[in-house]
Design a protein around this motif. Sequence first.
Motif, PDB file in Angstrom:
ATOM      1  N   ARG A  81       0.877  -1.200   0.034  1.00  0.00           N
ATOM      2  CA  ARG A  81      -0.376   0.213   0.041  1.00  0.00           C
ATOM      3  C   ARG A  81       0.869   1.338  -0.140  1.00  0.00           C
ATOM      4  N   LEU A  82       1.659   1.470  -0.866  1.00  0.00           N
ATOM      5  CA  LEU A  82       2.409   2.385  -1.106  1.00  0.00           C
ATOM      6  C   LEU A  82       2.028   3.732  -1.640  1.00  0.00           C
ATOM      7  N   PRO A  83       2.288   4.895  -1.128  1.00  0.00           N
ATOM      8  CA  PRO A  83       1.728   6.150  -1.848  1.00  0.00           C
ATOM      9  C   PRO A  83       1.565   6.243  -3.108  1.00  0.00           C
ATOM     10  N   GLU A  84       0.459   6.283  -3.756  1.00  0.00           N
ATOM     11  CA  GLU A  84       0.527   6.786  -5.120  1.00  0.00           C
ATOM     12  C   GLU A  84       0.401   8.283  -5.700  1.00  0.00           C
ATOM     13  N   PRO A  85       0.996   8.628  -6.683  1.00  0.00           N
ATOM     14  CA  PRO A  85       1.856   7.733  -7.586  1.00  0.00           C
ATOM     15  C   PRO A  85       2.992   7.537  -7.209  1.00  0.00           C
ATOM     16  N   VAL A  86       3.412   5.996  -7.458  1.00  0.00           N
ATOM     17  CA  VAL A  86       4.655   5.784  -7.184  1.00  0.00           C
ATOM     18  C   VAL A  86       5.606   5.947  -8.334  1.00  0.00           C
ATOM     19  N   ALA A  87       7.086   6.146  -7.707  1.00  0.00           N
ATOM     20  CA  ALA A  87       8.070   6.190  -8.913  1.00  0.00           C
ATOM     21  C   ALA A  87       8.984   4.916  -8.947  1.00  0.00           C
ATOM     22  N   PRO A  88       8.638   4.068 -10.051  1.00  0.00           N
ATOM     23  CA  PRO A  88       9.158   2.936 -10.091  1.00  0.00           C
ATOM     24  C   PRO A  88      10.783   3.196 -10.488  1.00  0.00           C
ATOM     25  N   ALA A  89      11.607   2.354  -9.603  1.00  0.00           N
ATOM     26  CA  ALA A  89      12.879   2.446  -9.781  1.00  0.00           C
ATOM     27  C   ALA A  89      13.508   1.323 -10.490  1.00  0.00           C
ATOM     28  N   ARG A  90      12.870   0.152 -10.512  1.00  0.00           N
ATOM     29  CA  ARG A  90      13.081  -1.093 -11.685  1.00  0.00           C
ATOM     30  C   ARG A  90      12.072  -1.950 -11.646  1.00  0.00           C
ATOM     31  N   ASP A 124      11.211   4.103  -5.975  1.00  0.00           N
ATOM     32  CA  ASP A 124      12.074   5.123  -5.425  1.00  0.00           C
ATOM     33  C   ASP A 124      11.139   6.056  -4.394  1.00  0.00           C
ATOM     34  N   GLY A 125      11.709   6.845  -3.621  1.00  0.00           N
ATOM     35  CA  GLY A 125      10.942   8.019  -2.778  1.00  0.00           C
ATOM     36  C   GLY A 125      10.161   7.454  -1.901  1.00  0.00           C
ATOM     37  N   VAL A 126      10.538   6.494  -1.157  1.00  0.00           N
ATOM     38  CA  VAL A 126       9.720   5.930  -0.139  1.00  0.00           C
ATOM     39  C   VAL A 126      10.323   6.205   1.203  1.00  0.00           C
ATOM     40  N   SER A 127       9.676   6.948   2.135  1.00  0.00           N
ATOM     41  CA  SER A 127      10.384   7.315   3.466  1.00  0.00           C
ATOM     42  C   SER A 127      10.351   6.247   4.336  1.00  0.00           C
ATOM     43  N   GLU A 128      11.085   6.285   5.433  1.00  0.00           N
ATOM     44  CA  GLU A 128      11.528   5.233   6.466  1.00  0.00           C
ATOM     45  C   GLU A 128      10.108   5.020   7.250  1.00  0.00           C
ATOM     46  N   GLY A 129       9.333   6.046   7.752  1.00  0.00           N
ATOM     47  CA  GLY A 129       7.905   5.886   8.115  1.00  0.00           C
ATOM     48  C   GLY A 129       6.877   5.232   7.257  1.00  0.00           C
ATOM     49  N   VAL A 130       6.940   5.179   6.014  1.00  0.00           N
ATOM     50  CA  VAL A 130       6.101   4.621   5.084  1.00  0.00           C
ATOM     51  C   VAL A 130       6.814   2.959   4.888  1.00  0.00           C
ATOM     52  N   ALA A 131       8.143   3.033   4.772  1.00  0.00           N
ATOM     53  CA  ALA A 131       8.709   1.611   4.671  1.00  0.00           C
ATOM     54  C   ALA A 131       8.426   0.599   5.652  1.00  0.00           C
ATOM     55  N   ARG A 132       8.705   1.255   6.737  1.00  0.00           N
ATOM     56  CA  ARG A 132       8.563   0.003   7.878  1.00  0.00           C
ATOM     57  C   ARG A 132       7.343  -0.199   8.333  1.00  0.00           C
ATOM     58  N   PRO A 133       6.073   0.229   8.258  1.00  0.00           N
ATOM     59  CA  PRO A 133       4.887  -0.249   8.423  1.00  0.00           C
ATOM     60  C   PRO A 133       4.379  -1.202   7.013  1.00  0.00           C
ATOM     61  N   ALA A 134       4.953  -0.741   5.985  1.00  0.00           N
ATOM     62  CA  ALA A 134       4.686  -1.760   4.898  1.00  0.00           C
ATOM     63  C   ALA A 134       5.430  -2.968   4.953  1.00  0.00           C
ATOM     64  N   LEU A 135       6.670  -2.945   5.381  1.00  0.00           N
ATOM     65  CA  LEU A 135       7.324  -4.172   5.514  1.00  0.00           C
ATOM     66  C   LEU A 135       6.878  -5.161   6.663  1.00  0.00           C
ATOM     67  N   ASP A 136       6.507  -4.349   7.777  1.00  0.00           N
ATOM     68  CA  ASP A 136       5.590  -5.386   8.673  1.00  0.00           C
ATOM     69  C   ASP A 136       4.601  -5.640   8.140  1.00  0.00           C
ATOM     70  N   ARG A 137       3.738  -5.241   7.588  1.00  0.00           N
ATOM     71  CA  ARG A 137       2.415  -5.716   6.873  1.00  0.00           C
ATOM     72  C   ARG A 137       2.756  -7.069   6.134  1.00  0.00           C
ATOM     73  N   LEU A 138       3.847  -6.781   5.393  1.00  0.00           N
ATOM     74  CA  LEU A 138       4.260  -8.058   4.488  1.00  0.00           C
ATOM     75  C   LEU A 138       4.880  -9.216   5.151  1.00  0.00           C
ATOM     76  N   ARG A 139       5.552  -8.913   6.221  1.00  0.00           N
ATOM     77  CA  ARG A 139       5.983  -9.928   7.139  1.00  0.00           C
ATOM     78  C   ARG A 139       5.041 -10.672   7.918  1.00  0.00           C
ATOM     79  N   GLU A 140       3.963 -10.080   8.538  1.00  0.00           N
ATOM     80  CA  GLU A 140       2.885 -10.813   9.057  1.00  0.00           C
ATOM     81  C   GLU A 140       2.238 -11.551   8.037  1.00  0.00           C
ATOM     82  N   ARG A 141       1.985 -11.182   6.935  1.00  0.00           N
ATOM     83  CA  ARG A 141       1.342 -11.997   5.973  1.00  0.00           C
ATOM     84  C   ARG A 141       1.878 -13.304   5.624  1.00  0.00           C
TER      85      ARG A 141
END
Length: 228
Positions: A81-90, A124-141
Amino acid sequence: MDGAGAGGEAGGSGADARTERGSRAARGLRAVVPIVCVLAIVALTAAVGRVWYGAPYRTADPAQAAERIQERSQRVYDLLRLPEPVAPARNFLDHRVCRDRGLRNVTGDPEPGVMAPEHRWGVDGVSEGVARPALDRLRERLTAQGWEHIHEREARGPGLVETGFRFEDPASGDTLDARWNSARGALFVDVRAPCARVPDALADASRDLFDRAPDRPFPDGTTVGTQE
């Protein structure tokens, strides 16, 4: 006298019988020994071959593997659930070479006809405040779905923060790496299928599956063919 003679004859017959049984046993043993030797040589040859070449890879359709890992990438993207619009890095669908599992691997040569599809993408352009909760959700799933935690990535130093993990699906052997670093402010995901031998009938078609930018997981179909 008659009794002694009878006893002698009986004793002689018993000795002859034992001799005959011994001869049959010896002949049987001589017949078995070559068979046992052949079986031992075959078993030894197979064991040496297994140590040298390693366990054979299973056979799998690379197209099915490529589709599976792209579907998993899509589910991961949706879950983050990354904030859109996203900036694809690869965004790249590729495959890794695979090597023998045995001692022959010291040569470093890839095993012909064996590959491991992978889908590598990032934002690209993902802050730590967004990244950590997102990764936590993925880990839990992943944990809830029975994936096995393989590796944890957590580092913090002057001007650099890294966090992430690796999980493996015991059922398919697929692995998922997710990580974020502050140097670029990018969140990267790699979904990889295990090494498998390509069926001979699919060898030609499989060459067109990879080394390309797929149309997932980004919602607008952005295709970034970067392999960073």
